[in-house]
Design an enzyme around this catalytic site. Structure first.
Site, PDB file in Angstrom:
ATOM      1  N   SER A 287     -12.701  30.665 -38.825  1.00  0.00           N
ATOM      2  CA  SER A 287     -14.102  30.540 -38.418  1.00  0.00           C
ATOM      3  C   SER A 287     -14.835  29.679 -39.431  1.00  0.00           C
ATOM      4  CB  SER A 287     -14.764  31.910 -38.349  1.00  0.00           C
ATOM      5  OG  SER A 287     -14.830  32.502 -39.631  1.00  0.00           O
ATOM      6  N   ASP A 288     -15.873  28.995 -38.973  1.00  0.00           N
ATOM      7  CA  ASP A 288     -16.805  28.424 -39.938  1.00  0.00           C
ATOM      8  C   ASP A 288     -17.488  29.604 -40.631  1.00  0.00           C
ATOM      9  OD1 ASP A 288     -18.377  26.725 -41.450  1.00  0.00           O
ATOM     10  OD2 ASP A 288     -18.963  25.455 -39.766  1.00  0.00           O
ATOM     11  N   TRP A 289     -18.135  29.338 -41.758  1.00  0.00           N
ATOM     12  CA  TRP A 289     -18.648  30.398 -42.626  1.00  0.00           C
ATOM     13  C   TRP A 289     -19.828  31.122 -41.972  1.00  0.00           C
ATOM     14  CZ3 TRP A 289     -14.534  28.245 -43.924  1.00  0.00           C
ATOM     15  CH2 TRP A 289     -13.876  28.471 -45.133  1.00  0.00           C
ATOM     16  N   GLN A 290     -19.608  32.318 -41.532  1.00  0.00           N
ATOM     17  CA  GLN A 290     -20.575  33.141 -40.782  1.00  0.00           C
ATOM     18  C   GLN A 290     -20.641  32.766 -39.306  1.00  0.00           C
ATOM     19  OE1 GLN A 290     -24.067  34.630 -43.651  1.00  0.00           O
ATOM     20  NE2 GLN A 290     -24.322  32.481 -43.112  1.00  0.00           N
ATOM     21  N   ALA A 291     -19.637  32.059 -38.806  1.00  0.00           N
ATOM     22  CA  ALA A 291     -19.652  31.686 -37.389  1.00  0.00           C
ATOM     23  C   ALA A 291     -18.972  32.737 -36.527  1.00  0.00           C
ATOM     24  CB  ALA A 291     -18.978  30.328 -37.188  1.00  0.00           C
TER      25      ALA A 291
END
Ligand SMILES: *[C@@H]1O[C@H](CO)[C@@H](O)[C@H](O)[C@H]1NC(C)=O
Ligand SMILES: *[C@@H]1O[C@H](CO)[C@@H](O)[C@H](O)[C@H]1NC(C)=O
Ligand SMILES: *[C@@H]1O[C@H](CO)[C@@H](O)[C@H](O)[C@H]1NC(C)=O
Ligand SMILES: *[C@@H]1O[C@H](CO)[C@@H](O)[C@H](O)[C@H]1NC(C)=O
Ligand SMILES: *[C@@H]1O[C@H](CO)[C@@H](O)[C@H](O)[C@H]1NC(C)=O
Ligand SMILES: *[C@@H]1O[C@H](CO)[C@@H](O)[C@H](O)[C@H]1NC(C)=O
Ligand SMILES: *[C@@H]1O[C@H](CO)[C@@H](O)[C@H](O)[C@H]1NC(C)=O
Ligand SMILES: *[C@@H]1O[C@H](CO)[C@@H](O)[C@H](O)[C@H]1NC(C)=O
Ligand SMILES: *[C@@H]1O[C@H](CO)[C@@H](O)[C@H](O)[C@H]1NC(C)=O
Ligand SMILES: *[C@@H]1O[C@H](CO)[C@@H](O)[C@H](O)[C@H]1NC(C)=O
Ligand SMILES: *[C@@H]1O[C@H](CO)[C@@H](O)[C@H](O)[C@H]1NC(C)=O
Length: 868
Positions: A287-291
């Site tokens: 995942s992208d960071w906090q996605a």
């Protein structure tokens, strides 16, 4: 259709708090169809066979807790890198390090600052793209990084103002696809896993994250939705990602924003359907960071690694970690799915890194101090955390070469190359240093002094930054020229007095910057708010050229700028776009201006006369109340030059344009048809889902190991606090079964039909798509008096009423001596000549007459031939 909508809603909602159905205001929102189950790895995938075998051996020995450790980040700033997963001490594998950026090592020291992806694209040079990827890989490896977070094909560059276009390559999917493949091969050959990102439709910064948007005063409850139709997806946005998969990339990063109102990191159509089924991707998706917004549903949709592991930064809790252990134990996530996640991560690892005996991570992203807490967020584990390892080797030479060869000579009426000018006057803040130092603004989030990098996570610290002023002065003095510079845009009278003198050659440096959305600089929330030059650059250029009849303009920028007000002034004798050149900026531009490097860069985007001329634009204001802002990609495949061609508008400089100090003549186009045979749709089905190893059903086996366990504050672990699963999870909605909230087939482990467009064992889609159907040749003669590199470009017209006028399909880069002729050879594959058929769900070569063109740019296509 109602059924599908409900199912998609389930798949899209949070694990425990389904957010759907949303209140749909005025409009019916696009939806994303469900695609389940999540495809498991194929042991026979080309290029992955040995890695699969090694991974199987390793994963078969892993416990469930170890598998969860491998898939879940340890939390924001819990370890040294921008993201790390849990270690597997029992099997000798240290915590894997995922780290930025696409142009170097972010936040470290004694590393290089490479030219941007976009500048590299402008070289149109496959060899340089590969060597840059290799050098970045070497530097990452030298720091102990396992996955470097690049290259970028999302954003592709739908809108010229979009903040992060410079991190990627070009709005042309073929040029970007080549950039992706070469960078990936280089990086992974150097022993570091590459990460193709951000998948997909991540075309603007505004509204990509709810918290970020709220911070800017936009009250939205869900992120932007990029609404992309199936044909556009295949023919444009997915194209370069297919090249990434075909090149063997080990990892992907799913994106923040939604596609068709389903989040990138839980969209089963994107990850299960397009990426893993159709393209046959065998590596892992992080995942992208906090996605990540959900637990079991994200797992079922194809997410393999949670980054940075916590639900939001520093919450200390995770959608995975403990929750994933519980979800496997209670059957919400099938055992084969966690096994497949672990297999994909370890297969990518073994494909690129061979052995689990890894060098330690020798830097900390969070500080340059030598000593500090190894667990930064927790402030625990004080020790040496930075070893300041110098990983630069001789990369400065490569950086200088790429930036020079990526510099585009847009205009030249004869003032260049410089030859011992009598008097050189250099004007503009963009020629000089940042008075506070090149690294003074965090993540380069300002625009003081010369611009050599955009801002955001896609950056690196400069080891030094050679300014144009420093390099040009050194050269002028060596030549015996007189030299003066004025390194501000706001000294009008002094500038006039200087450049009005006789015999002056004035070089004006101007810029325009952009970056990632978490930094708002001067009202630019990542995306540029306008397409004009910064710091009154237009006024500077117009002033200098009104006083000096030999004015040369150099532009450093993150994309096109509007130059219509001055580009055709007779006093402006040359214009160069130097992109974002990296640490050797001044040396690179000096090499070009003085002809040490004969320019051969080509513009990787169109220089339109107006902003409106580009068609699609950034959405700056939410358009769906408090709900997800809707970005409809209604222009379809028509972006950049395809849009200008369709609208038949004139442009200032077209895609592919770039001059040389010599001249080239094109002649003798020929085409040769290959006997590729007919297209064979893939048929058959997969194996049933395999599992690797057993796990105990006794919750006692999953508790924290002992009373003395060195529990780090806010750290994400795979363990349970208590044998009461509800309390161990802390999930307020705990207890829902898979049947209750997972979509149909989400836990199905039976053999699945293969897609006709997929490659049975070939990553990148049906291998017949890559069959060469035609080879096109042309003769290129250097008609000037010096040696030069030419970039012959092969375009095709697919011929249908909905097709662009022409699309780039191949290019070459040929060094040709004066008077000599070289042959350009370009190939056209089946994919190059196909359209995506949305009904058949496959690529089809239409019956329309197709033409091939060879020329110097998208609008200078002197040679053409029918493909028959
Ligand atoms: C998005 O919706 C369009 C229909 O409007 C469809 O063609 C396309 O396949 C969908 N894409 C995804 C990823 O859901
Ligand atoms: C999980 O990783 C942490 C470090 O990140 C390590 O302390 C722990 O031992 C690992 N657990 C298992 C079961 O390997
Ligand atoms: C944001 O929108 C929500 C939902 O409409 C509303 O309840 C809330 O008060 C709004 N917040 C602000 C700060 O306007
Ligand atoms: C499990 O996930 C839920 C959200 O779905 C979260 O509220 C809870 O804190 C998580 N539990 C742990 C132990 O991380
Ligand atoms: C940096 O640029 C800003 C404007 O963007 C300006 O206000 C500031 O004075 C500059 N700082 C330095 C040190 O030049
Ligand atoms: C310098 O300028 C003077 C006056 O315009 C002119 O006569 C002379 O030719 C110039 N010299 C060169 C080298 O351009
Ligand atoms: C465009 O934005 C830049 C950067 O914020 C600013 O310096 C410039 O003045 C703006 N241009 C116009 C015409 O407003
Ligand atoms: C060109 O420069 C000369 C000074 O050398 C000036 O007199 C003239 O007005 C300029 N022309 C334009 C179009 O700016
Ligand atoms: C687990 O236990 C620790 C220590 O008692 C506590 O801080 C934490 O909140 C607990 N986590 C959950 C999910 O209950
Ligand atoms: C299974 O575990 C997951 C993760 O904690 C939780 O969300 C779900 O509600 C649980 N389901 C059952 C039936 O226990
Ligand atoms: C092309 O024409 C042939 C003969 O008319 C037809 O059988 C075929 O289906 C057509 N192909 C496409 C892609 O339209």
């Amino acid at each position: 259709m109602k059924f599908s909508i409900v199912v998609a809603a389930l798949a899209s909602g949070a694990l425990a708090t389904p957010k759907y159905p949303q209140k749909l205001s005025k409009r019916t929102l696009e939806y994303s169809p469900p695609v389940y189950p999540s495809p498991w790895m194929n042991p026979e995938a080309d290029g992955w066979e040995a890695a699969y075998t090694q991974a199987r051996e390793f994963v078969s020995q892993m416990t469930l807790l170890e598998k969860v450790n491998l898939t879940t980040g340890t939390g924001w700033a819990s370890e040294q890198c921008v993201g790390q997963v849990g270690a597997i001490p029992r099997l000798g594998l240290r915590s894997l390090c995922m780290h930025d950026s696409p142009l170097g090592i972010r936040g470290s020291d004694y590393n290089s600052a490479f030219p941007s992806g976009q500048t590299t694209a402008a070289t149109f040079d496959r060899g340089l793209m590969y060597r840059r990827g290799y050098a970045i890989g070497q530097e990452a490896r030298g720091k102990g990084i396992n996955v470097i977070l690049g290259p970028v094909a999302g954003p592709l560059g739908r809108m010229p103002a979009a903040g992060r276009n410079w991190e990627g390559f070009s709005p042309d999917p073929v040029l970007t696809g080549v950039g992706m493949a070469e960078t990936i091969k280089g990086t992974q050959d150097a022993g570091v896993i590459a990460c193709a990102k951000h998948f997909i439709g991540n075309e603007q910064e505004h509204f990509r994250q709810v918290g970020e948007a709220r911070g800017y005063g936009f009250n939205i409850s869900e992120t932007l939705s990029s609404n992309i139709d199936d044909r556009t997806m295949h023919e444009l946005y997915l194209w370069p990602f297919a090249d990434a998969v075909r090149a063997g990339v080990g990892s992907f990063m799913c994106s923040y924003q939604q596609v068709n109102n389903s989040y990138g990191c839980q969209n089963s159509k994107l990850m299960n359907g397009l990426l893993k089924d159709e393209l046959g991707f065998q590596g892992f998706v992080m995942s992208d960071w906090q996605a990540q917004h959900t637990g079991a549903a994200a797992a079922a949709s194809g997410l393999d690694m949670s980054m940075p592991g916590d639900t939001e930064f520093n919450t200390g809790v995770s959608f995975w970690g403990t929750n994933l252990t519980l979800a496997v134990l209670n059957g919400t996530v099938p055992a084969y799915r966690i096994d497949d996640m672990a297999m994909r991560i370890m297969a990518a690892f073994f494909k690129v890194q061979k052995s689990v005996e890894l060098d330690p991570i020798n830097f900390s992203f969070w500080t340059l101090d030598t000593y500090g807490p190894i667990h930064w967020a927790a402030g625990e584990g004080y020790q040496q955390i930075n070893y300041h390892v110098d990983v630069r080797a001789d990369h400065a030479n490569l950086i200088r070469e790429i930036a020079a060869k990526g510099t585009v000579l847009l205009k030249n009426t004869g003032s260049l190359p410089l030859n011992k000018p009598k008097f050189l006057a250099v004007i503009g803040e963009d020629a000089g240093p940042n008075p506070n130092g090149p690294n003074s603004c965090a993540d380069r989030g300002c625009d003081n002094g010369t611009l050599a990098m955009g801002w955001g996570s896609g950056t690196a610290n400069y080891p030094y930054l050679i300014t144009p002023d420093a390099a040009l002065q050194a050269r002028a003095i060596k030549d015996g020229s007189r030299y003066e510079s004025i390194l501000t845009n706001y000294a009008a009278s002094q500038t006039k007095a200087l450049v009005s003198q006789d015999n002056v050659t004035a070089i004006v440096f101007v810029n325009a910057d952009s970056g990632e959305g978490y930094i708002n600089f001067d009202g630019n929330m990542g995306d540029r708010k306008n397409l004009t030059l910064w710091r009154d650059g237009d006024a500077l250029v117009k002033n200098v050229s009104s006083w000096c009849s030999n004015t040369i303009v150099v532009i450093h920028s993150t994309g096109p700028v509007l130059i219509g007000e001055w580009y055709d002034s007779p006093n402006i004798t040359a214009i160069l776009w130097a992109g974002l050149p990296g640490q050797e900026s001044g040396n690179s531009i000096t090499d070009v201006l003085y002809g040490k490097v004969n320019p051969s860069g080509r513009s990787p985007f169109t220089w339109g006369a107006t902003r409106e001329g580009y068609g699609a634009d950034v959405l700056y204001t939410p358009n769906n109340g408090n709900g997800a802002p809707q970005q409809d990609f209604t222009e379809g495949v028509f972006i950049d030059y395809r849009y200008f061609d369709k609208a038949n508008t004139s442009v200032i400089y077209e895609f592919g344009h770039g001059l040389s100090y010599t001249t080239f003549k094109y002649s003798n186009i020929q085409v040769q048809k290959s006997n590729a045979g007919v297209y064979q749709p893939t048929i058959g089905q997969t194996t049933p889902a395999p599992t690797f190893g057993n796990y105990s059903a006794d919750l006692n086996d999953y508790l924290f190991p002992s009373e003395e366990f060195p529990y780090v504050y806010q750290y994400i672990y795979p363990y349970l606090n208590t044998t009461d699963p509800r309390n161990a999870s802390g999930d307020p909605h705990f207890g829902q079964t898979a049947e209750e909230f997972m979509p149909p087939h989400a836990i199905d482990d039976s053999p699945q039909p293969l897609l006709r467009s997929s490659g049975k064992n070939a990553p990148g889609g049906n291998p017949a798509l890559y069959d060469v159907l035609y080879t096109v040749t042309a003769d290129i003669t250097n008609t000037g008096s010096i040696v030069g590199d030419e970039v012959p470009q092969l375009y095709v017209s697919l011929g249908g009423p909905d097709d662009p006028k022409v699309v780039l399909r191949d290019f070459g880069k040929l060094r040709i001596e004066p008077g000599q002729t070289a042959q350009f050879k370009g190939v056209l594959t089946r994919r190059d000549l196909s359209n995506w058929d949305v009904v058949l769900q496959d690529w089809v070569v239409s019956n329309y007459t197709k033409m091939a063109y060879v020329g110097k740019s998208s609008r200078d296509l002197g040679l053409s031939i029918v493909l028959s």
